[in-house]
Design a protein around this motif. Structure first.
Motif, mmCIF file in Angstrom:
data_model
loop_
_atom_site.group_PDB
_atom_site.id
_atom_site.type_symbol
_atom_site.label_atom_id
_atom_site.label_comp_id
_atom_site.label_asym_id
_atom_site.label_seq_id
_atom_site.Cartn_x
_atom_site.Cartn_y
_atom_site.Cartn_z
ATOM 1 N N GLY A 55 58.638 40.687 55.488
ATOM 2 C CA GLY A 55 58.721 41.991 56.136
ATOM 3 C C GLY A 55 58.669 43.154 55.164
ATOM 4 O O GLY A 55 59.319 44.181 55.367
ATOM 5 N N VAL A 56 57.855 43.008 54.106
ATOM 6 C CA VAL A 56 57.730 44.075 53.107
ATOM 7 C C VAL A 56 56.261 44.337 52.817
ATOM 8 O O VAL A 56 55.381 43.531 53.145
ATOM 9 N N GLU A 57 55.988 45.468 52.191
ATOM 10 C CA GLU A 57 54.652 45.791 51.711
ATOM 11 C C GLU A 57 54.545 45.381 50.243
ATOM 12 O O GLU A 57 55.558 45.226 49.549
ATOM 13 N N LEU A 58 53.319 45.207 49.788
ATOM 14 C CA LEU A 58 53.067 44.930 48.382
ATOM 15 C C LEU A 58 52.285 46.071 47.759
ATOM 16 O O LEU A 58 51.316 46.555 48.344
ATOM 17 N N GLU A 59 52.719 46.509 46.593
ATOM 18 C CA GLU A 59 51.934 47.443 45.788
ATOM 19 C C GLU A 59 51.432 46.646 44.593
ATOM 20 O O GLU A 59 52.205 46.262 43.716
ATOM 21 N N VAL A 60 50.115 46.369 44.576
ATOM 22 C CA VAL A 60 49.526 45.463 43.595
ATOM 23 C C VAL A 60 48.803 46.249 42.512
ATOM 24 O O VAL A 60 47.976 47.117 42.800
ATOM 25 N N SER A 61 49.107 45.933 41.253
ATOM 26 C CA SER A 61 48.454 46.562 40.099
ATOM 27 C C SER A 61 47.756 45.485 39.288
ATOM 28 O O SER A 61 48.319 44.411 39.054
ATOM 29 N N SER A 62 46.519 45.760 38.857
ATOM 30 C CA SER A 62 45.798 44.844 37.985
ATOM 31 C C SER A 62 45.891 45.356 36.554
ATOM 32 O O SER A 62 45.467 46.475 36.255
ATOM 33 N N ILE A 63 46.454 44.529 35.670
ATOM 34 C CA ILE A 63 46.617 44.885 34.266
ATOM 35 C C ILE A 63 46.133 43.712 33.414
ATOM 36 O O ILE A 63 45.755 42.668 33.935
ATOM 37 N N ALA A 64 46.158 43.877 32.093
ATOM 38 C CA ALA A 64 45.769 42.795 31.197
ATOM 39 C C ALA A 64 46.744 41.631 31.331
ATOM 40 O O ALA A 64 47.963 41.839 31.476
ATOM 41 N N PHE A 65 46.220 40.400 31.269
ATOM 42 C CA PHE A 65 47.057 39.215 31.429
ATOM 43 C C PHE A 65 48.246 39.222 30.474
ATOM 44 O O PHE A 65 49.368 38.878 30.860
ATOM 45 N N ALA A 66 47.993 39.619 29.226
ATOM 46 C CA ALA A 66 49.059 39.596 28.219
ATOM 47 C C ALA A 66 50.218 40.523 28.569
ATOM 48 O O ALA A 66 51.314 40.381 28.018
ATOM 49 N N GLY A 67 49.993 41.472 29.480
ATOM 50 C CA GLY A 67 51.054 42.401 29.861
ATOM 51 C C GLY A 67 51.873 41.958 31.058
ATOM 52 O O GLY A 67 52.858 42.628 31.417
ATOM 53 N N LEU A 68 51.517 40.827 31.681
ATOM 54 C CA LEU A 68 52.210 40.415 32.903
ATOM 55 C C LEU A 68 53.673 40.054 32.657
ATOM 56 O O LEU A 68 54.572 40.549 33.348
ATOM 57 N N ILE A 69 53.914 39.179 31.698
ATOM 58 C CA ILE A 69 55.305 38.777 31.433
ATOM 59 C C ILE A 69 56.135 39.958 30.920
ATOM 60 O O ILE A 69 57.230 40.212 31.439
#
Length: 272
Positions: free
Chosen positions: A58-72
Motif C-alpha cells: 500500500g505504498v508508492e515507489l520513487e525509483v532512481s537509477s544510479i551507478a551499480f557501485a553506488g547502490l550499497i
C-alpha cells in the motif's frame, strides 16, 4: 493486487506516514531492469516484482537509477530505503546490508562468436582479458575462481579490466579491447538480440549458483521483514510465477524467499 493493511502495518513508521519507499537501481541490465523506449519508464522482471510488492504494502515507489557501485553506499547512508538490481547475495555484502532473496543468479561467459580460443573449459580463458563492471560479483568470480584455477593449471592469469557499467564492458568486448565478459545467463537471449556482432554465451560449471536479492540497511530489519512478507504474498497470489513466465526466466525461480539466505540457507556447489 490489493493492498494488505496488515503488511502496511509492518513497515517502519516513517515509511508508513510518507506512503513512499525510495528505491535505487541501475537500469542498464535487461531483463533485470532497463529503460523503455521513452527513456523514462524502467521495465524488467525486477520492476514487475517490486511494483507488485508495493501494491501489497500500500505504498508508492520513487525509483532512481544510479551507478551499480553506488547502490550499497546509497542504502547504508539512508539516501535510499532499498535497492534492487539483480544483486548477488554474498557473505561480504551481508556484513553491511541485509538481503531479501528473490531468485537465483547463474553466470556464464560471453565472447565473440568467431573467437575460437574460448570454449567451455575454463582453462581456455587463462591469459586473456576480461571486462567487468566495478563492484559486481562478476569480477569476484574472476579473482576468486578463474584466476586460482589458471594458477593451479600452471597457466597465465586473466587480466581484469574494470568499467563503470555493464554496457561499457560489452562495448569493450565488441571492439576487441577485452576478450570476454561474464554475464548472467538469464540475460543472454536479450544480449544476443542487441549485440552489434554475433556472440556466444557459454555456461561454465566453475561459476557457482548464487542467491539474488533486494537490499536494505543492515539495521533496518523492520523494513526487511515487511518486504519479505510482501514478497511471500506475491508468491502466494501467483504473481511471482507469472513474472517468471513472462520474462522466460523460470530457471532462476526461488521457491521459498528468505533473508540473507547465503548464510542462513547455504547452497551446495559442484566442484569444477
Amino acid at each position: 493486487m490489493k493492498a494488505d493493511p496488515a503488511l502496511n502495518a509492518m513497515l517502519p513508521e516513517a515509511i508508513r506516514k510518507a506512503g513512499v519507499i525510495q528505491l535505487a537501481t541501475d537500469a542498464q541490465y535487461p531483463p533485470c531492469e532497463s529503460f523503455a523506449e521513452d527513456g523514462k519508464t524502467i521495465v524488467g522482471w525486477e520492476p514487475d516484482i517490486w511494483n507488485a510488492m508495493a501494491q501489497k504494502l500500500g505504498v508508492e515507489l520513487e525509483v532512481s537509477s544510479i551507478a551499480f557501485a553506488g547502490l550499497i553506499p546509497g542504502v547504508q547512508s539512508k539516501r535510499f530505503d532499498m535497492a534492487m538490481e539483480c544483486m548477488a547475495d554474498t557473505v561480504e555484502r551481508e556484513k553491511v546490508v541485509t538481503f531479501i532473496n528473490v531468485a537465483f543468479i547463474i553466470a556464464g561467459v560471453v565472447a565473440l562468436e568467431n573467437d575460437t580460443r574460448i570454449g567451455d573449459d575454463p582453462g581456455t580463458l587463462c591469459g586473456l582479458k576480461v571486462g567487468g563492471q566495478e563492484g559486481t560479483t562478476h569480477i569476484d568470480n574472476v579473482k576468486n575462481l578463474l584466476n586460482p584455477y589458471c594458477e593451479k593449471q600452471g597457466k597465465p592469469l586473466i587480466e581484469i579490466v574494470n568499467f563503470p557499467s555493464a554496457a561499457a564492458a560489452q562495448v569493450a568486448l565488441y571492439s576487441g579491447r577485452v576478450d570476454f565478459i561474464t554475464y548472467e545467463l538469464i540475460g543472454a537471449s536479450e544480449l544476443k538480440r542487441k549485440a552489434p556482432k554475433p556472440i556466444k554465451v557459454i555456461p561454465m560449471d566453475i561459476f557457482p549458483r548464487k542467491y539474488n536479492g533486494m537490499i536494505v540497511d543492515k539495521d533496518n530489519m523492520e523494513l526487511a521483514e515487511a518486504l519479505l512478507a510482501a514478497l511471500k504474498a506475491v508468491h502466494k497470489e501467483g504473481v511471482y510465477d507469472l513474472v517468471m513466465k513472462k520474462w522466460e526466466i523460470e530457471a532462476i525461480r526461488l521457491d521459498e524467499p528468505g533473508i540473507n539466505l547465503t548464510t542462513t540457507r547455504p547452497l551446495t556447489q559442484a566442484k569444477p
